[in-house]
Design a protein around this motif. Structure first.
Motif, mmCIF file in Angstrom:
data_model
loop_
_atom_site.group_PDB
_atom_site.id
_atom_site.type_symbol
_atom_site.label_atom_id
_atom_site.label_comp_id
_atom_site.label_asym_id
_atom_site.label_seq_id
_atom_site.Cartn_x
_atom_site.Cartn_y
_atom_site.Cartn_z
ATOM 1 N N VAL A 73 0.871 -1.172 0.000
ATOM 2 C CA VAL A 73 0.000 0.000 0.000
ATOM 3 C C VAL A 73 0.911 1.225 0.000
ATOM 4 C CG1 VAL A 73 -1.809 1.260 1.225
ATOM 5 C CG2 VAL A 73 -1.793 -1.256 1.257
ATOM 6 N N LEU A 74 0.941 1.928 -1.123
ATOM 7 C CA LEU A 74 1.780 3.118 -1.225
ATOM 8 C C LEU A 74 1.156 4.242 -0.408
ATOM 9 C CD1 LEU A 74 2.514 2.983 -5.042
ATOM 10 C CD2 LEU A 74 4.062 2.350 -3.176
ATOM 11 N N LEU A 75 1.978 4.893 0.387
ATOM 12 C CA LEU A 75 1.518 6.011 1.207
ATOM 13 C C LEU A 75 1.822 7.296 0.456
ATOM 14 C CD1 LEU A 75 2.838 4.724 4.635
ATOM 15 C CD2 LEU A 75 0.570 4.410 3.623
ATOM 16 N N HIS A 76 0.813 8.085 0.279
ATOM 17 C CA HIS A 76 0.967 9.293 -0.533
ATOM 18 C C HIS A 76 1.147 10.518 0.341
ATOM 19 C CE1 HIS A 76 0.089 7.157 -4.195
ATOM 20 N NE2 HIS A 76 -0.889 6.547 -3.548
ATOM 21 N N ALA A 90 6.934 6.313 1.151
ATOM 22 C CA ALA A 90 6.848 5.118 1.983
ATOM 23 C C ALA A 90 5.705 4.226 1.523
ATOM 24 C CB ALA A 90 6.651 5.509 3.448
ATOM 25 N N ALA A 91 5.734 2.999 1.999
ATOM 26 C CA ALA A 91 4.683 2.034 1.696
ATOM 27 C C ALA A 91 4.485 1.140 2.906
ATOM 28 C CB ALA A 91 5.059 1.190 0.478
ATOM 29 N N ASP A 92 3.279 0.631 3.048
ATOM 30 C CA ASP A 92 2.977 -0.403 4.036
ATOM 31 C C ASP A 92 3.002 -1.745 3.314
ATOM 32 O OD1 ASP A 92 2.541 1.355 6.154
ATOM 33 O OD2 ASP A 92 0.370 1.389 5.872
ATOM 34 N N ALA A 123 9.184 3.953 -3.506
ATOM 35 C CA ALA A 123 9.266 3.964 -2.043
ATOM 36 C C ALA A 123 10.699 3.700 -1.597
ATOM 37 C CB ALA A 123 8.325 2.925 -1.441
ATOM 38 N N SER A 124 11.118 4.412 -0.562
ATOM 39 C CA SER A 124 12.436 4.173 0.020
ATOM 40 C C SER A 124 12.324 3.688 1.468
ATOM 41 C CB SER A 124 13.295 5.441 -0.040
ATOM 42 O OG SER A 124 12.705 6.475 0.718
ATOM 43 N N LEU A 125 11.107 3.564 1.962
ATOM 44 C CA LEU A 125 10.854 3.114 3.321
ATOM 45 C C LEU A 125 9.606 2.233 3.302
ATOM 46 C CD1 LEU A 125 11.511 3.416 6.407
ATOM 47 C CD2 LEU A 125 9.935 5.359 6.404
ATOM 48 N N VAL A 126 9.709 1.056 3.913
ATOM 49 C CA VAL A 126 8.562 0.142 3.973
ATOM 50 C C VAL A 126 8.225 -0.106 5.436
ATOM 51 C CG1 VAL A 126 7.663 -2.127 3.329
ATOM 52 C CG2 VAL A 126 9.253 -0.958 1.811
ATOM 53 N N HIS A 127 6.957 0.039 5.757
ATOM 54 C CA HIS A 127 6.460 -0.191 7.113
ATOM 55 C C HIS A 127 5.722 -1.523 7.161
ATOM 56 C CE1 HIS A 127 7.034 4.051 8.171
ATOM 57 N NE2 HIS A 127 6.364 4.378 7.075
#
Length: 161
Positions: A73-76, A90-92, A123-127
């Motif tokens: 899930v891409l975070l916008h 970032a993305a979840d 994304a460069s960060l994944v949660h």
């Protein structure tokens, strides 16, 4: 058992994706019924019908059966200019593997592919959002290199009506 085939989910996978989401929900409801719920199966079906075939959902197939999935899930949106956070895309990631197939590297393969998908979308960060009651998920993501990234504090409040 042959190794898992990791591939993009397609329209033909919708029923399997619904089954995976509902199995995951049932497991979470057992952990904390005050926090988690069983979603409406038709709402889950509509969600996957809309997104199956997009690069953001990956499945793991073993011997012709879909036994796991990862959804990115891409975070916008970046923080506003007046805030102190460094802007990063970032993305979840949400991962589920059916009972009976865990401990075989399927989840790790799904997470690795989800990370590639997220990076391909900028994304460069994944949660991996894991609630404190889910020790197994925290241990799983930790084995894939995920570490705490701050602390989310929350409080139930009730608005006066």
């Amino acid at each position: 058992m042959q190794g898992p085939l990791i591939r993009r989910a397609g329209r033909g996978d919708v029923s399997a994706l619904v089954r995976l989401r509902l199995a995951n929900a049932a497991r979470h409801v057992e952990l904390d019924p005050g926090l988690f719920r069983m979603p409406d199966p038709e709402a889950v079906r509509r969600h996957f019908e809309a997104f199956a075939g997009h690069a953001l959902i990956t499945v793991a197939e073993v011997d012709g059966e879909v036994v796991g999935m990862a959804e990115v899930v891409l975070l916008h949106g970046n923080p506003p200019d007046h805030q102190i956070l460094v802007p990063r895309r970032a993305a979840d990631v949400h991962t589920v593997v059916l009972d009976g197939y865990r401990g075989r590297g399927i989840g790790a393969a799904l997470v690795a592919e989800a990370e590639r998908v997220a990076a391909a979308h900028g994304a460069s960060l994944v949660h991996a959002n894991v609630f404190a009651t889910n020790d197994r998920a925290a241990a799983f993501y930790s084995r894939s290199g995920y570490r705490p990234h701050g602390t989310l504090l929350s409080k139930d409040i009730h608005a006066d009506g």
